[in-house]
Design a protein around this motif. Structure first.
Motif, PDB file in Angstrom:
ATOM      1  N   ALA A 197       0.831  -1.207   0.000  1.00  0.00           N
ATOM      2  CA  ALA A 197       0.000   0.000   0.000  1.00  0.00           C
ATOM      3  C   ALA A 197       0.863   1.254   0.000  1.00  0.00           C
ATOM      4  N   TRP A 198       1.930   1.262   0.790  1.00  0.00           N
ATOM      5  CA  TRP A 198       2.814   2.422   0.798  1.00  0.00           C
ATOM      6  C   TRP A 198       3.634   2.511  -0.482  1.00  0.00           C
ATOM      7  N   SER A 199       3.950   1.382  -1.098  1.00  0.00           N
ATOM      8  CA  SER A 199       4.594   1.415  -2.419  1.00  0.00           C
ATOM      9  C   SER A 199       3.698   2.129  -3.426  1.00  0.00           C
ATOM     10  N   LEU A 200       2.411   1.820  -3.365  1.00  0.00           N
ATOM     11  CA  LEU A 200       1.453   2.480  -4.246  1.00  0.00           C
ATOM     12  C   LEU A 200       1.423   3.983  -3.981  1.00  0.00           C
ATOM     13  N   MET A 201       1.399   4.380  -2.697  1.00  0.00           N
ATOM     14  CA  MET A 201       1.379   5.807  -2.381  1.00  0.00           C
ATOM     15  C   MET A 201       2.636   6.501  -2.893  1.00  0.00           C
ATOM     16  N   ALA A 202       3.788   5.858  -2.735  1.00  0.00           N
ATOM     17  CA  ALA A 202       5.038   6.441  -3.217  1.00  0.00           C
ATOM     18  C   ALA A 202       5.067   6.533  -4.739  1.00  0.00           C
ATOM     19  N   ASP A 203       4.309   5.659  -5.409  1.00  0.00           N
ATOM     20  CA  ASP A 203       4.244   5.674  -6.869  1.00  0.00           C
ATOM     21  C   ASP A 203       3.248   6.708  -7.379  1.00  0.00           C
ATOM     22  N   PRO A 252       7.127  16.324  -3.343  1.00  0.00           N
ATOM     23  CA  PRO A 252       6.427  17.421  -2.651  1.00  0.00           C
ATOM     24  C   PRO A 252       5.025  17.032  -2.192  1.00  0.00           C
ATOM     25  N   GLN A 253       4.292  16.268  -3.021  1.00  0.00           N
ATOM     26  CA  GLN A 253       2.964  15.811  -2.607  1.00  0.00           C
ATOM     27  C   GLN A 253       3.060  14.876  -1.404  1.00  0.00           C
ATOM     28  N   ALA A 254       4.086  14.030  -1.380  1.00  0.00           N
ATOM     29  CA  ALA A 254       4.259  13.106  -0.255  1.00  0.00           C
ATOM     30  C   ALA A 254       4.447  13.861   1.052  1.00  0.00           C
ATOM     31  N   ARG A 255       5.222  14.942   1.014  1.00  0.00           N
ATOM     32  CA  ARG A 255       5.438  15.719   2.241  1.00  0.00           C
ATOM     33  C   ARG A 255       4.129  16.315   2.758  1.00  0.00           C
ATOM     34  N   ARG A 256       3.243  16.675   1.843  1.00  0.00           N
ATOM     35  CA  ARG A 256       1.974  17.275   2.260  1.00  0.00           C
ATOM     36  C   ARG A 256       0.954  16.235   2.708  1.00  0.00           C
ATOM     37  N   LEU A 257       0.955  15.052   2.090  1.00  0.00           N
ATOM     38  CA  LEU A 257      -0.180  14.138   2.214  1.00  0.00           C
ATOM     39  C   LEU A 257       0.080  12.876   3.023  1.00  0.00           C
ATOM     40  N   PHE A 258       1.327  12.445   3.147  1.00  0.00           N
ATOM     41  CA  PHE A 258       1.570  11.138   3.757  1.00  0.00           C
ATOM     42  C   PHE A 258       1.143  11.091   5.221  1.00  0.00           C
ATOM     43  N   ALA A 259       1.217  12.213   5.916  1.00  0.00           N
ATOM     44  CA  ALA A 259       0.762  12.207   7.315  1.00  0.00           C
ATOM     45  C   ALA A 259      -0.732  11.925   7.401  1.00  0.00           C
ATOM     46  N   SER A 294      -1.260  13.735  16.180  1.00  0.00           N
ATOM     47  CA  SER A 294      -0.013  14.207  15.573  1.00  0.00           C
ATOM     48  C   SER A 294      -0.052  14.083  14.051  1.00  0.00           C
ATOM     49  N   GLN A 295      -0.577  12.965  13.560  1.00  0.00           N
ATOM     50  CA  GLN A 295      -0.670  12.775  12.109  1.00  0.00           C
ATOM     51  C   GLN A 295      -1.556  13.826  11.458  1.00  0.00           C
ATOM     52  N   LEU A 296      -2.637  14.190  12.139  1.00  0.00           N
ATOM     53  CA  LEU A 296      -3.586  15.141  11.570  1.00  0.00           C
ATOM     54  C   LEU A 296      -3.093  16.586  11.633  1.00  0.00           C
ATOM     55  N   PHE A 297      -2.410  16.951  12.715  1.00  0.00           N
ATOM     56  CA  PHE A 297      -2.165  18.375  12.961  1.00  0.00           C
ATOM     57  C   PHE A 297      -0.686  18.778  13.036  1.00  0.00           C
TER      58      PHE A 297
END
Length: 332
Positions: free
Chosen positions: A33-39, A44-51, A192-195
Motif C-alpha cells: 500500500a505504501w509502495s502504491l502511495m510512493a508511486d 512534494p505531494q508526499a510531504r503534504r499528504l503522507f501524514a 499528531s498525524q492530523l495536525f
C-alpha cells in the motif's frame, strides 16, 4: 466419535492455515500500500499528504476492531469475512482510480520526472529487491535505518515486559496498564498525524521527521540508565511509539517517493519485510547476549542510547537527501 474428532482437527488445521496466511498477508499489504502511495504521489505531494494517509491507517486500526465487535452478533463470522472481502474489493477499485489520477496530477503527470507507466511490468526479477538494495548506498542507508529502529524498539519492548512482570504480577493489572498505554499512543499518534506531521515535513523537512524521534529515544535510554523505573520506561515507550507512527513511518515512506518503480515495489518490500523482521530477530538475540553479561538495565540502556544516536544521525542524512530532491521538484 472418530470422524467428528477428525473433522474437528481438519477445521482447526484450516483455522491455523488461515491464521498463517492472514499474518503473512498483513505483513505485505501495508508495504505494498505504501509502495502504491510512493508511486502515485511525487516528493512534494508526499510531504503534504503522507501524514494524513497514515492518519487514515490509524483510524482504520481503531474502527476495524470496534466494527467487528458491534457487527459480529448481527452478521456472524461468515458475514464479517464477506464484509472484509467487499472492503478489499473497494480498495482495488480505489487503486485503479488513484493510478488514473497519477497520470493527470500525480507523480506520472506529463512532464514529471521518472514518469514511468504503470501499465508496463516493473523491471527486474524476483530477487531484484535484494540486488537493488545491495547496489545502492541510499537504499542500504534506509535498510540500516530500519535495523536501528527495530533494535531500539526490541530493547524497549523486552525491558517493558521485564519491568511490568515485576511491578504488576496480576494479569488483570497488566492488561489495564497496557490498555492505558495503547490508548495514549493511538490518540497521540492520530492527533499528531492530523495536525503536526505535515507541518513539520513542509516547514522543517523530512530530516526532522526522521531524526527527532531517535534523538528523544536516545535521551530516554540515558534517562532509563540513570533511573531504571517503569515510569521512565513507559514515557520512553509512549514517545517512541507515537513518534514511529506519526513521524518516522510517514517520513520513511517519503524517502521512496523520488525513486524508480523497481525501488518502490521491490527494494522497498524487501526492506519492509526481510530487513524489518530480520532486524527483530537479530536485535532479540543481541538483547539476550547482553542479558548474559549480567549488567541489567544499565548496559541495555547504554547500548540502546548508542543505537538511537546512530539511528538519528542516519535519519538526518537520509532526510536531507529527500528534502533536496523535493526542493528540486518544487523548482520545476
Amino acid at each position: 466419535s472418530q470422524p467428528r474428532i477428525a473433522d474437528r482437527c481438519c477445521r482447526n488445521g484450516g483455522d491455523h492455515r488461515f491464521y498463517v496466511w492472514i499474518s503473512v498477508y498483513n505483513l505485505f499489504v501495508v508495504s505494498v500500500a505504501w509502495s502504491l502511495m510512493a508511486d502515485v504521489f511525487d516528493a512534494p505531494q508526499a510531504r503534504r499528504l503522507f501524514a494524513f494517509i497514515a492518519a487514515g491507517a490509524s483510524v482504520g486500526g481503531l474502527v476495524g476492531p470496534a466494527a467487528s465487535a458491534l457487527l459480529v452478533g448481527l452478521l456472524g463470522q461468515f458475514g464479517l469475512m464477506l464484509l472484509a472481502a467487499l472492503l478489499l474489493a473497494l480498495a482495488v477499485v480505489l487503486k485503479h482510480y488513484l493510478m488514473a489520477w497519477r497520470d493527470v496530477a500525480g507523480a506520472g503527470r506529463p512532464g514529471a520526472e521518472r514518469a514511468e507507466s504503470p501499465r508496463r511490468p516493473v523491471a527486474g526479477n524476483p530477487f531484484s529487491g535484494l540486488t537493488r538494495v545491495l547496489g545502492s548506498s541510499y537504499l542500504l542507508g534506509i535498510a540500516a535505518f530500519v535495523l536501528l529502529l527495530t533494535t531500539a524498539s526490541t530493547f524497549l519492548y523486552f525491558e517493558q515486559a521485564r519491568l511490568v512482570a515485576g511491578l504488576f504480577p496480576d494479569r488483570a493489572e497488566q492488561v489495564r496498564v497496557f490498555g492505558a498505554i495503547d490508548f495514549v499512543v493511538q490518540a497521540g499518534a492520530l492527533l499528531s498525524q492530523l495536525f503536526i506531521t505535515g507541518h513539520i515535513a513542509q516547514r522543517l523537512g523530512v530530516r526532522v521527521l526522521l531524526a527527532a524521534v531517535p534523538g528523544l529515544v536516545c535521551l530516554g535510554f540515558i534517562g532509563l540508565a540513570l533511573a531504571p523505573t517503569f515510569a521512565v520506561l513507559a514515557a520512553v515507550m509512549i514517545v517512541r511509539r507515537i513518534g514511529e507512527y506519526a513521524f518516522v513511518r510517514p517520513g520513511r515512506e517519503m524517502l521512496f517517493a523520488p525513486l524508480d518503480a523497481e525501488s518502490k515495489y521491490k527494494a522497498k518490500n524487501f526492506i519492509d519485510t526481510v530487513v524489518y523482521r530480520g532486524g527483530d530477530a537479530l536485535s532479540g538475540w543481541a538483547k539476550a547476549l547482553l542479558d548474559m553479561l549480567g549488567q541489567g538495565t544499565l548496559l541495555i540502556a547504554l547500548v540502546g542510547a548508542g543505537c538511537a544516536a546512530v539511528w538519528g544521525a542516519l535519519g538526518w542524512y537520509l532526510g536531507g537527501g529527500a528534502d533536496r530532491q523535493a526542493s528540486r521538484q518544487d523548482a520545476h
